[in-house]
Write an enzyme that holds these catalytic residues in place. Structure first.
Site, PDB file in Angstrom:
ATOM      1  N   HIS A 158      10.631 -26.369  43.739  1.00 49.30           N
ATOM      2  CA  HIS A 158       9.238 -26.876  43.727  1.00 49.30           C
ATOM      3  C   HIS A 158       8.273 -25.714  43.438  1.00 49.30           C
ATOM      4  O   HIS A 158       7.494 -25.287  44.303  1.00 49.30           O
ATOM      5  CB  HIS A 158       8.966 -27.482  45.100  1.00 49.30           C
ATOM      6  CG  HIS A 158       7.736 -28.321  45.215  1.00 49.30           C
ATOM      7  ND1 HIS A 158       6.470 -27.842  44.929  1.00 49.30           N
ATOM      8  CD2 HIS A 158       7.567 -29.600  45.593  1.00 49.30           C
ATOM      9  CE1 HIS A 158       5.587 -28.801  45.139  1.00 49.30           C
ATOM     10  NE2 HIS A 158       6.245 -29.883  45.543  1.00 49.30           N
ATOM     11  N   GLU A 207       8.285 -28.206  38.446  1.00 45.38           N
ATOM     12  CA  GLU A 207       9.426 -28.304  39.346  1.00 45.38           C
ATOM     13  C   GLU A 207      10.662 -28.731  38.552  1.00 45.38           C
ATOM     14  O   GLU A 207      10.575 -29.638  37.726  1.00 45.38           O
ATOM     15  CB  GLU A 207       9.124 -29.326  40.443  1.00 45.38           C
ATOM     16  CG  GLU A 207       7.784 -29.081  41.121  1.00 45.38           C
ATOM     17  CD  GLU A 207       7.369 -30.216  42.055  1.00 45.38           C
ATOM     18  OE1 GLU A 207       8.249 -30.868  42.641  1.00 45.38           O
ATOM     19  OE2 GLU A 207       6.160 -30.458  42.173  1.00 45.38           O
TER      20      GLU A 207
HETATM   21  C1  BG6 Z   1       5.324 -32.945  44.633  1.00 45.69           C
HETATM   22  C2  BG6 Z   1       5.221 -34.432  44.711  1.00 45.69           C
HETATM   23  O1  BG6 Z   1       6.596 -32.585  44.208  1.00 45.69           O
HETATM   24  O2  BG6 Z   1       5.106 -32.387  45.919  1.00 45.69           O
HETATM   25  C3  BG6 Z   1       3.857 -34.814  45.254  1.00 45.69           C
HETATM   26  O3  BG6 Z   1       5.445 -34.975  43.422  1.00 45.69           O
HETATM   27  C4  BG6 Z   1       3.626 -34.137  46.589  1.00 45.69           C
HETATM   28  O4  BG6 Z   1       3.767 -36.228  45.384  1.00 45.69           O
HETATM   29  C5  BG6 Z   1       3.819 -32.651  46.421  1.00 45.69           C
HETATM   30  O5  BG6 Z   1       2.315 -34.440  47.038  1.00 45.69           O
HETATM   31  C6  BG6 Z   1       3.606 -31.836  47.683  1.00 45.69           C
HETATM   32  O6  BG6 Z   1       4.409 -32.278  48.714  1.00 45.69           O
HETATM   33  P1  BG6 Z   1       4.327 -31.606  50.138  1.00 45.69           P
HETATM   34  O7  BG6 Z   1       5.285 -32.356  51.008  1.00 45.69           O
HETATM   35  O8  BG6 Z   1       4.725 -30.176  49.957  1.00 45.69           O
HETATM   36  O9  BG6 Z   1       2.903 -31.747  50.580  1.00 45.69           O
END
Ligand code: BG6
Length: 285
Positions: free
Chosen positions: A149, A253
């Protein structure tokens, strides 16, 4: 080449690595690479000034590891799985021939997955390469999703272009996961973007006229690319993210998500690899 383990923010153990090419920082919390910088260049990764640095909490920025599921599938309480919430172990640091170094981290067992050990290799050189290895030592096939991510730092979200996804089908998370096809040669940002691009194996590039660089993301064994920027309203709702920080990041990602999820046979391993390469580009005319 040198490696030091110190108490980082929140007192969490953090590994600092220096090679002849670059520097990097990795928190054992989530095996999160929070910093990578080629000498003389701007940092590659975005890290929120408001991130939590607490045991059991995800770090907001760098490269959180999403495993064994992406998002919040029905019946799952934890968004994006638990790998990013756990304290990983540092196994060691290995020199490679060209002046790079590879840090090896592992999450041998978790209460949830006793027979599915994880290994993670972070290679710090002129480029940054991360590789997540999942092994199935259980007695049954193991279905999972994985995703790196990555929060890339950008000069100004409204001026970047993301290329490499034209013609690709995606699920639009801002429109109830409606299936669409990317028509644009370049993705530009003027609102929240949250898209799961399926069957996308090409290199993705972030062209940044403000930082005067292009970041190229190449992958192995990644069938999905997620592009995410929360924009203004979501940014305000996130407690661990500054109201204006959406201007300085974009998530590109790489992984295997939704219908690209992996079914791993008994005794098999799945390797997911991403490499981030920066090249200088000219200032806009
Ligand atoms: C992304 C998702 O990968 O991560 C989003 O597609 C999400 O929908 C984002 O809001 C952040 O997620 P988190 O759990 O780290 O707040």
């Amino acid at each position: 080449m040198s490696m030091t383990t110190i108490n980082g923010r929140g007192g969490l153990p953090m590994v600092q690595i220096q090679t002849s090419w670059s520097t990097a920082e990795i928190y054992l919390q989530g095996a999160c690479v929070t910093h990578f910088q080629v000498h003389g260049e701007a940092p590659l990764l975005f890290l929120s000034e408001h991130s939590r640095f607490e045991p059991g909490a995800a770090i907001r920025g760098g490269i959180p590891i999403i495993f064994p599921w992406f998002g919040r599938p029905p019946g799952r309480a934890t968004q994006h799985g638990f790998a990013r919430l756990r304290a990983w172990e540092l196994v060691g640091l290995h020199r490679t021939g060209d002046g790079s170094a590879t840090a090896h981290l592992s999450l041998p067992t978790t209460a949830e997955l006793l027979s599915i050990p994880l290994d993670y290799y972070v290679t710090i050189g002129k480029t940054l390469t991360v590789e997540l290895v999942v092994r199935n030592y259980s007695s049954a096939p193991f279905a999972f999703e994985n995703c790196l991510h990555t929060y890339l730092a950008v000069g100004d979200i409204e001026r970047i272009r993301v290329t490499g996804l034209q013609g690709t089908e995606y699920l639009d998370a801002t429109a109830k996961f409606l299936r669409k096809q990317e028509a644009a040669e370049s993705i530009r940002f003027d609102r929240e973007v949250d898209r799961i691009y399926l069957n996308s194996r090409n290199a993705v590039e972030v062209h940044d006229p403000v930082l005067q660089r292009t970041v190229q993301v190449t992958t192995e064994n990644s069938a999905t690319t997620v592009i995410w920027n929360p924009w203004m309203t979501k940014a305000r709702d996130m407690v661990d993210f500054g109201d204006e920080e959406y201007r300085r990041m974009v998530c590109v990602e790489s992984g295997n998500v939704a219908e690209n999820g992996i079914q791993l046979a008994v005794g098999e391993e799945a390797r997911l690899k991403a490499t981030y390469r920066q090249t200088k580009s000219d200032a806009p005319g």
